[in-house]
Write a protein that holds these residues in place. Structure first.
Motif, PDB file in Angstrom:
ATOM      1  N   THR A 176     -19.432  37.167  10.854  1.00 22.73           N
ATOM      2  CA  THR A 176     -18.395  36.376  10.198  1.00 22.73           C
ATOM      3  C   THR A 176     -17.028  36.841  10.688  1.00 22.73           C
ATOM      4  O   THR A 176     -16.769  38.057  10.736  1.00 22.73           O
ATOM      5  CB  THR A 176     -18.459  36.529   8.668  1.00 22.73           C
ATOM      6  OG1 THR A 176     -19.782  36.225   8.213  1.00 22.73           O
ATOM      7  CG2 THR A 176     -17.460  35.615   7.974  1.00 22.73           C
ATOM      8  N   VAL A 178     -12.931  36.399   9.938  1.00 20.48           N
ATOM      9  CA  VAL A 178     -11.947  35.912   8.966  1.00 20.48           C
ATOM     10  C   VAL A 178     -10.549  36.347   9.380  1.00 20.48           C
ATOM     11  O   VAL A 178     -10.378  37.361  10.083  1.00 20.48           O
ATOM     12  CB  VAL A 178     -12.252  36.428   7.538  1.00 20.48           C
ATOM     13  CG1 VAL A 178     -13.614  35.948   7.067  1.00 20.48           C
ATOM     14  CG2 VAL A 178     -12.163  37.942   7.475  1.00 20.48           C
ATOM     15  N   GLU A 185      -8.454  35.818   2.343  1.00 17.23           N
ATOM     16  CA  GLU A 185      -9.166  35.673   3.612  1.00 17.23           C
ATOM     17  C   GLU A 185      -9.395  34.194   3.932  1.00 17.23           C
ATOM     18  O   GLU A 185      -9.729  33.402   3.052  1.00 17.23           O
ATOM     19  CB  GLU A 185     -10.508  36.394   3.560  1.00 17.23           C
ATOM     20  CG  GLU A 185     -10.387  37.905   3.436  1.00 17.23           C
ATOM     21  CD  GLU A 185     -11.732  38.595   3.530  1.00 17.23           C
ATOM     22  OE1 GLU A 185     -12.770  37.886   3.531  1.00 17.23           O
ATOM     23  OE2 GLU A 185     -11.759  39.835   3.593  1.00 17.23           O
ATOM     24  N   LEU A 187     -11.619  31.795   6.480  1.00 12.24           N
ATOM     25  CA  LEU A 187     -12.789  31.822   7.353  1.00 12.24           C
ATOM     26  C   LEU A 187     -12.497  31.135   8.679  1.00 12.24           C
ATOM     27  O   LEU A 187     -12.012  30.012   8.721  1.00 12.24           O
ATOM     28  CB  LEU A 187     -13.968  31.124   6.664  1.00 12.24           C
ATOM     29  CG  LEU A 187     -15.272  31.038   7.473  1.00 12.24           C
ATOM     30  CD1 LEU A 187     -15.857  32.426   7.698  1.00 12.24           C
ATOM     31  CD2 LEU A 187     -16.277  30.137   6.758  1.00 12.24           C
TER      32      LEU A 187
END
Length: 234
Positions: A176, A178, A185, A187
């Motif tokens: 992931t 971010v 945060e 994405l």
């Protein structure tokens, strides 16, 4: 105790050399007892992913990529803090992870994967620790923003037997990326990577070699993917 008495009595009565028979019988009994003692267990063999690059890579003439913060790799799919080399009999009991009795990783697999990821990600960019003060320095190449953060979770890391004769090193991880913004945060992207590498032998050594190769391949794929999703935004 009765066994010793019986051996001694029969040895004494069997011939004129009874005393010698007694000594021989007791010695034989002692040797038999010693040979029945269990052998001390062997020490586990320690494994890692190998030495990594053995020489400095040639200079890359391409422009360096923006800095990236790499969080500590998490391993929710593995026993917490365990260094065991794990295998799975997918053809018989796919739900059970089993440890090899005499094989250990030199560090928890999450730490070994962290090192391999850092090696590949760092070929064209600065890789910072997410909890380091340097990761809070704003990057001019990112428009003065904080560097994006890469988080990796290991969901599967095992020597998996698809049959009694065939097995693979199976690695599945979730990556992931971010951005850190004043609002929280944001994405950038998330992807699951699955790498299966055939094992050369159906034992711990074969599984370790396959998992090391799978980790190198996964690190390469993650690095290429991050290059796309963490590219500077206009």
């Amino acid at each position: 105790m009765n066994t010793i008495k019986n051996i001694a009595a029969s040895a004494y009565q069997s011939s004129a050399g009874g005393i010698f028979g007694l000594i021989f019988a007791l010695g034989a009994f002692g040797l038999a007892g010693c040979s029945a003692l269990p052998e001390p267990p062997s020490r586990p063999v320690m494994y890692d992913f190998g030495p990594g690059p053995m020489q400095t890579a040639p200079s890359d003439r391409r422009a360096p990529l923006p800095a990236l913060a790499l969080a500590e790799v998490d391993a929710p799919g593995l026993p917490d803090g365990s260094n065991a080399v794990l295998y799975r009999l997918a053809y018989a009991d796919a739900q059970q992870l089993r440890p090899y009795a005499l094989a250990r990783w030199s560090q928890p697999p999450a730490q070994l994967l962290q090192q391999r990821l850092r090696e590949h990600l760092g070929q064209r960019r600065a890789v910072l620790k997410a909890d380091d003060g340097a990761a809070q320095v704003r990057d001019a190449t990112q428009g003065g923003n904080l560097p994006p953060v890469l988080r990796v979770e290991v969901e599967e890391f095992s020597h998996t037997f698809t049959s009694a004769a065939e097995s693979v090193g199976l690695l599945r991880l979730r990556a992931t990326v971010v951005d850190l913004t004043p609002a929280g945060e944001a994405l950038r992207g998330q992807r699951v990577f699955i790498v299966r590498t055939p094992a050369r032998s159906a034992d711990a050594a074969g599984g370790v070699a396959a998992l090391a190769e799978a980790s190198t391949q996964a690190a390469k794929e993650v690095s290429e993917w991050v290059e796309q999703v963490a590219a500077p935004r206009p």
